[in-house]
Design a protein around this motif. Sequence first.
Motif, PDB file in Angstrom:
ATOM      1  N   ALA A  91     -12.776  87.459   2.730  1.00 12.17           N
ATOM      2  CA  ALA A  91     -12.433  86.368   1.827  1.00 12.17           C
ATOM      3  C   ALA A  91     -13.626  86.038   0.950  1.00 12.17           C
ATOM      4  N   HIS A 120     -10.120  79.471   8.456  1.00 12.43           N
ATOM      5  CA  HIS A 120      -9.338  80.686   8.178  1.00 12.43           C
ATOM      6  C   HIS A 120      -8.491  81.062   9.390  1.00 12.43           C
ATOM      7  N   THR A 124      -4.332  86.636   9.672  1.00  7.31           N
ATOM      8  CA  THR A 124      -4.070  86.954   8.268  1.00  7.31           C
ATOM      9  C   THR A 124      -5.313  86.868   7.386  1.00  7.31           C
ATOM     10  N   LYS A 126      -6.099  84.254   5.968  1.00  5.93           N
ATOM     11  CA  LYS A 126      -5.737  83.242   4.988  1.00  5.93           C
ATOM     12  C   LYS A 126      -6.573  81.974   5.157  1.00  5.93           C
TER      13      LYS A 126
END
Length: 188
Positions: A91, A120, A124, A126
């Motif tokens: 990320a 996070h 995933t 995400k």
Amino acid sequence: HSVKREEDFSWIVLSAGSTFALGMPDGRVEVRNGATNAITEIRFRLPPNTRHEEALAALSRNGRWLALNHGEGSVTVWNVEAGRTEHTIRAPTLKKFTEMVFGDEGTTLVFACGDDVCVHDIDTGKLLARIRHRHRDWVMSLAYSHAARLLAIGSFDDTASVWEIDDSPTERVVLRGHPITRGRYRSV
């Protein structure tokens, strides 16, 4: 192999139980169960121009997951019991972070990244939440309370803030403390 001197390892992280992980100067990571004396060895490659003692690591509360910083915006999450990589989180928020800790029983990782603290999802990668703390200096430490779902953020500005972690993280209190000398302490 037993650790006899500080020079035998570069860093150490602990779980809530009897498991701990040691980062060795030769690039190995040893995860030890203090109750059974079982040792799992992990080979860990650092990015170029990174010293092993600069590596960041976090161990989940139950000792099952170990997160290792690979630099350049990625963190590898190891399944200690199986001895293999489970997930890699990539990320933009991870390009430059100074601290990480597991949250929510190993399902999330919390990172201090620049002026923010980011949560996070491990599966995933995400970004689930971005905490815009009001500290005036770098975050030097994070601590997560699983029972209360609280996150403590410690900063070089001589304050700590405590946040309630839910769908919308909320600051509960700011604590003022004693000055800390830069470079003298490092949380892992």
